[in-house]
Design a protein around this motif. Structure first.
Motif, mmCIF file in Angstrom:
data_model
loop_
_atom_site.group_PDB
_atom_site.id
_atom_site.type_symbol
_atom_site.label_atom_id
_atom_site.label_comp_id
_atom_site.label_asym_id
_atom_site.label_seq_id
_atom_site.Cartn_x
_atom_site.Cartn_y
_atom_site.Cartn_z
ATOM 1 N N UNK A 67 31.427 49.106 46.405
ATOM 2 C CA UNK A 67 30.624 49.157 47.630
ATOM 3 C C UNK A 67 30.168 47.786 48.097
ATOM 4 N N UNK A 68 30.456 46.734 47.342
ATOM 5 C CA UNK A 68 29.889 45.424 47.657
ATOM 6 C C UNK A 68 30.371 44.855 48.979
ATOM 7 N N UNK A 69 31.569 45.240 49.416
ATOM 8 C CA UNK A 69 32.100 44.707 50.672
ATOM 9 C C UNK A 69 31.584 45.474 51.890
ATOM 10 N N UNK A 70 30.986 46.629 51.667
ATOM 11 C CA UNK A 70 30.411 47.423 52.758
ATOM 12 C C UNK A 70 28.979 46.964 53.019
ATOM 13 N N UNK A 71 28.430 47.278 54.196
ATOM 14 C CA UNK A 71 27.044 46.902 54.464
ATOM 15 C C UNK A 71 26.092 47.521 53.439
ATOM 16 N N UNK A 72 25.080 46.767 53.053
ATOM 17 C CA UNK A 72 24.082 47.277 52.114
ATOM 18 C C UNK A 72 23.407 48.504 52.703
ATOM 19 N N UNK A 73 23.345 49.579 51.913
ATOM 20 C CA UNK A 73 22.828 50.847 52.432
ATOM 21 C C UNK A 73 21.616 51.364 51.668
ATOM 22 N N UNK A 74 20.973 50.470 50.903
ATOM 23 C CA UNK A 74 19.775 50.889 50.168
ATOM 24 C C UNK A 74 18.744 49.781 50.155
ATOM 25 N N UNK A 75 17.516 50.129 50.497
ATOM 26 C CA UNK A 75 16.386 49.204 50.422
ATOM 27 C C UNK A 75 15.600 49.471 49.148
ATOM 28 N N UNK A 76 15.277 48.387 48.418
ATOM 29 C CA UNK A 76 14.364 48.505 47.291
ATOM 30 C C UNK A 76 13.553 47.222 47.203
ATOM 31 N N UNK A 77 12.714 47.085 46.177
ATOM 32 C CA UNK A 77 11.729 46.011 46.163
ATOM 33 C C UNK A 77 11.804 45.158 44.906
ATOM 34 N N UNK A 78 11.498 43.894 45.086
ATOM 35 C CA UNK A 78 11.200 42.992 43.979
ATOM 36 C C UNK A 78 9.701 42.725 43.999
ATOM 37 N N UNK A 79 9.048 42.974 42.878
ATOM 38 C CA UNK A 79 7.624 42.699 42.750
ATOM 39 C C UNK A 79 7.439 41.742 41.581
ATOM 40 N N UNK A 80 6.863 40.580 41.854
ATOM 41 C CA UNK A 80 6.600 39.611 40.791
ATOM 42 C C UNK A 80 5.209 39.855 40.233
ATOM 43 N N UNK A 81 5.183 40.454 39.044
ATOM 44 C CA UNK A 81 3.920 40.821 38.401
ATOM 45 C C UNK A 81 4.131 40.702 36.889
ATOM 46 N N UNK A 82 3.695 39.591 36.328
ATOM 47 C CA UNK A 82 3.946 39.227 34.932
ATOM 48 C C UNK A 82 5.393 38.781 34.733
ATOM 49 N N UNK A 83 6.320 39.463 35.386
ATOM 50 C CA UNK A 83 7.736 39.119 35.384
ATOM 51 C C UNK A 83 8.350 39.692 36.656
ATOM 52 N N UNK A 84 9.556 39.271 37.038
ATOM 53 C CA UNK A 84 10.208 39.874 38.206
ATOM 54 C C UNK A 84 10.599 41.321 37.895
ATOM 55 N N UNK B 291 15.007 44.302 59.646
ATOM 56 C CA UNK B 291 16.073 44.309 60.646
ATOM 57 C C UNK B 291 17.438 44.380 59.980
ATOM 58 N N UNK B 292 17.514 43.891 58.754
ATOM 59 C CA UNK B 292 18.760 43.903 57.995
ATOM 60 C C UNK B 292 19.352 45.307 57.900
ATOM 61 N N UNK B 293 18.489 46.342 57.930
ATOM 62 C CA UNK B 293 18.941 47.713 57.708
ATOM 63 C C UNK B 293 19.078 48.529 58.997
ATOM 64 N N UNK B 294 18.831 47.902 60.146
ATOM 65 C CA UNK B 294 18.849 48.659 61.397
ATOM 66 C C UNK B 294 20.194 49.334 61.659
ATOM 67 N N UNK B 295 21.271 48.576 61.533
ATOM 68 C CA UNK B 295 22.587 49.123 61.872
ATOM 69 C C UNK B 295 23.029 50.198 60.882
ATOM 70 N N UNK B 296 22.828 49.957 59.584
ATOM 71 C CA UNK B 296 23.258 50.959 58.611
ATOM 72 C C UNK B 296 22.395 52.210 58.725
ATOM 73 N N UNK B 297 21.126 52.063 59.058
ATOM 74 C CA UNK B 297 20.270 53.230 59.257
ATOM 75 C C UNK B 297 20.794 54.093 60.398
ATOM 76 N N UNK B 298 21.167 53.455 61.512
ATOM 77 C CA UNK B 298 21.721 54.201 62.646
ATOM 78 C C UNK B 298 23.029 54.876 62.263
#
Length: 267
Positions: free
Chosen positions: A98-115, A178-185
């Motif tokens: 799936x790496x060549x297709x547009x990213x289709x999932x949003x998730x988070x990085x939280x730096x708290x004690x460690x990434x 905005x990165x996810x606007x097109x894939x969301x549509x």
């Protein structure tokens, strides 16, 4: 948007601080009260990506949402509490295809004690944060892992005993909404999209995970998996209300479509 109203919605009663225990408690509270669901997509109602719309839907209207809504809302709440948060983009699929297709999932990085990798929008297998780089975490009934793949790629995987893993690949590059606007549509309008073809709802409880796909409800817990087939619009409405705390009576108007799609996909 109001943090106290959000905390009331997820039934969080502690004193929110930007520390690891609060992060875990907030994550568990949201996962156990706000379901992953695509009822609007099934009804043909456009779902925007801005966090204000997600807040209105989840907090004011007591609904759930998908990753672009749930993780955007959680990111806002964590930022309000004082956490350092970035948005990352995942490519859902197996073996890096799936790496060549547009990213289709949003998730988070939280730096708290460690990434940390934090995700309230992948359906609910993850019930607490895990290392962003390399880790294995047993969060019953799931085993979760992050592996360092190649050329800066990492892979998050979730797996049930005896089952096939579900995964997404990612790089440590922060993005904006905005990165996810097109894939969301695309996921909302493309008739081949699974979000168009199949009703989905998932909710994590402290001792079990309930998954609704089409007309099949699966409950996964300490005793294994139980499966039930919903056979009427009333059964669907009861399931959404009782298991997911979703009061969306208009979904009954498309029961025949849901049932037909279920038959096409599962026979």
């Amino acid at each position: 948007m109001n943090l106290d109203h959000y905390l009331n919605r997820i039934r969080f009663t502690g004193d929110p601080r930007p520390d690891r225990s609060t992060l875990t408690a907030l994550m568990q509270a949201q996962l156990q009260t706000v379901p992953f669901e695509n009822l609007d997509q099934q009804l043909g109602i456009p779902v925007p990506t801005d966090v204000e719309s997600a807040y209105t839907k989840v907090v004011d209207n007591h609904r759930g949402g998908w990753c672009f809504e749930l993780n955007a809302l959680f990111r806002w709440a964590l930022t309000e509490v004082g956490f350092e948060v970035q948005t990352l983009a995942g490519h859902v699929g197996d073996n890096g295809e799936s790496r060549t297709a547009p990213a289709d999932h949003m998730f988070l990085r939280v730096d708290c004690e460690e990434p940390l990798l934090v995700d309230t929008g992948f359906g609910g297998s993850m019930i607490e944060p895990i290392s962003l780089f390399q880790a294995t975490s047993h969060q019953p009934p799931y085993t979760l892992s992050v592996t360092d793949e190649d050329n800066g790629w990492f892979r998050f995987s979730e797996q049930l005993p005896g089952g096939e893993p579900t995964s997404f690949d990612y790089k440590l590059i922060s993005v904006d909404d905005i990165h996810f606007d097109e894939i969301s549509k695309s996921l909302q309008t493309d008739e081949t999209s699974s979000f168009r073809r199949m009703l989905k709802a998932q909710r994590r409880y402290s001792d079990r995970h309930i998954i609704l796909r089409g007309c099949i409800k699966r409950t996964i817990g300490p005793q294994g998996m139980n499966e039930q087939v919903l056979t009427s619009s009333k059964a669907l409405l009861d399931c959404l209300q009782d298991d997911f705390n979703l009061d969306v009576p208009e979904i009954a108007s498309i029961w025949s479509k849901i049932n037909n799609r279920h038959a096409e996909l599962f026979g």
